[in-house]
Design a protein around this motif. Structure first.
Motif, PDB file in Angstrom:
ATOM      1  N   GLU A 185       0.826  -1.207   0.000  1.00  0.00           N
ATOM      2  CA  GLU A 185       0.000   0.000   0.000  1.00  0.00           C
ATOM      3  C   GLU A 185       0.864   1.262   0.000  1.00  0.00           C
ATOM      4  O   GLU A 185       1.912   1.311   0.626  1.00  0.00           O
ATOM      5  CB  GLU A 185      -0.935   0.008   1.216  1.00  0.00           C
ATOM      6  N   ARG A 186       0.384   2.274  -0.695  1.00  0.00           N
ATOM      7  CA  ARG A 186       1.107   3.537  -0.779  1.00  0.00           C
ATOM      8  C   ARG A 186       0.081   4.644  -0.976  1.00  0.00           C
ATOM      9  O   ARG A 186      -0.781   4.540  -1.853  1.00  0.00           O
ATOM     10  CB  ARG A 186       2.083   3.501  -1.951  1.00  0.00           C
ATOM     11  N   VAL A 225       4.236  11.298   1.536  1.00  0.00           N
ATOM     12  CA  VAL A 225       3.635  10.013   1.193  1.00  0.00           C
ATOM     13  C   VAL A 225       3.798   9.054   2.361  1.00  0.00           C
ATOM     14  O   VAL A 225       4.810   9.047   3.045  1.00  0.00           O
ATOM     15  CB  VAL A 225       4.295   9.428  -0.080  1.00  0.00           C
ATOM     16  N   ALA A 238       3.673   4.977   3.265  1.00  0.00           N
ATOM     17  CA  ALA A 238       3.702   3.629   2.703  1.00  0.00           C
ATOM     18  C   ALA A 238       3.540   2.641   3.844  1.00  0.00           C
ATOM     19  O   ALA A 238       4.336   2.609   4.779  1.00  0.00           O
ATOM     20  CB  ALA A 238       5.011   3.384   1.971  1.00  0.00           C
ATOM     21  N   LYS A 239       2.484   1.839   3.777  1.00  0.00           N
ATOM     22  CA  LYS A 239       2.215   0.880   4.845  1.00  0.00           C
ATOM     23  C   LYS A 239       3.019  -0.387   4.618  1.00  0.00           C
ATOM     24  O   LYS A 239       2.936  -1.006   3.566  1.00  0.00           O
ATOM     25  CB  LYS A 239       0.726   0.556   4.905  1.00  0.00           C
ATOM     26  N   TRP A 270       4.176   1.782   9.437  1.00  0.00           N
ATOM     27  CA  TRP A 270       4.229   2.633   8.250  1.00  0.00           C
ATOM     28  C   TRP A 270       5.607   3.273   8.139  1.00  0.00           C
ATOM     29  O   TRP A 270       6.346   3.368   9.131  1.00  0.00           O
ATOM     30  CB  TRP A 270       3.217   3.771   8.360  1.00  0.00           C
ATOM     31  N   THR A 313       8.367  11.204  -2.322  1.00  0.00           N
ATOM     32  CA  THR A 313       7.157  10.490  -2.748  1.00  0.00           C
ATOM     33  C   THR A 313       7.438   9.190  -3.490  1.00  0.00           C
ATOM     34  O   THR A 313       6.508   8.437  -3.761  1.00  0.00           O
ATOM     35  CB  THR A 313       6.302  11.396  -3.656  1.00  0.00           C
ATOM     36  N   TRP A 368       7.917   2.895  -1.619  1.00  0.00           N
ATOM     37  CA  TRP A 368       6.978   1.792  -1.800  1.00  0.00           C
ATOM     38  C   TRP A 368       7.462   0.572  -1.021  1.00  0.00           C
ATOM     39  O   TRP A 368       8.653   0.387  -0.829  1.00  0.00           O
ATOM     40  CB  TRP A 368       6.883   1.439  -3.284  1.00  0.00           C
TER      41      TRP A 368
END
Length: 236
Positions: A42-43, A53, A55-56, A162, A169, A172
């Protein structure tokens, strides 16, 4: 069993329980880990806050009954292109399970912002997915207690991990990669999906009640063994 044997057993119980409470915390500490075999990848661009940003990495689950979380260690596969070595490098955040992406930001009091940052080499960076392994990172101030609260307040002991950057940004945590392992009889490529994984380990201390419980269980086994041995002796 005679009176002397009973007295010895009682004294052993008292000494063992006393030692459980008097051991130094470092002797009681334990490493607990949770591994997620498949990453979500997820991002989210944090549009509501204007920049950055999140990112999980994934959701990790831990057993209840521990306290005094002292430090953590992270390992995972990261896609971070370009040269990033600055205060804006992605930082690791720990959040209660199910926290909205809108609440993922550095310094937000509803999450724990750690000191662990992901960097790339200054010149050029790495334009591929790299495996990263951190050292043990101590929690600051009362952050360990806050993580304890996140875990104990969730029925399954889950937390979300996270990484977030205010400016970078190109971040990922991919779900997997596809690699070519050769060709088949018809000269078609043989593609194999390789899932990425991540681990998030914690150093913690068991609750005193849990320590006593294990001690009493251990003593019960000793007592049962001796009782059975005495019963066999009497039958001879």
């Amino acid at each position: 069993m005679n009176l002397k044997h009973n007295s010895t057993l009682l004294l052993s119980v008292i000494l063992l329980v006393f030692s459980c409470f008097c051991l130094a915390p470092s002797a009681q500490s334990a490493i607990i880990s949770s591994t997620i075999p498949f990453q979500s990848g997820e991002r989210f661009i944090n549009v509501p806050l204007g920049s950055g940003v999140g990112a999980k990495v994934g959701t990790f689950s831990y057993s209840h009954g521990f306290h005094d979380y002292q430090s953590f260690r992270f390992r995972g596969w990261v896609d971070l292109a370009g040269g990033v070595v600055s205060s804006s490098s992605p930082r690791l955040l720990i959040a209660p399970h199910g926290t909205s992406v809108l609440d993922i930001s550095i310094g937000n009091p509803t999450v724990v912002t750690t000191s662990l940052a992901i960097h790339n080499i200054p010149v050029g960076g790495s334009n591929s997915v790299d495996e990263r392994q951190s050292l043990w990172v101590p929690f600051a101030a009362n952050d360990g207690a806050r993580v304890e609260g996140f875990i104990n307040n969730d029925p399954l002991g889950r937390i979300d991990v996270w990484f977030f950057s205010d400016t970078e940004t190109d971040l990922w945590f991919p779900h997997s990669t596809v690699t070519n392992t050769g060709v088949d009889a018809n000269f078609n490529p043989i593609l194999v999906e390789v899932p990425y994984s991540a681990t998030f380990e914690l150093i913690t201390v068991p609750e005193p009640s849990a320590i006593v419980g294990f001690a009493l269980l251990f003593l019960s086994l000793i007592f049962l063994r001796r009782f059975c041995k005495s019963q066999r002796s009497c039958a001879l």
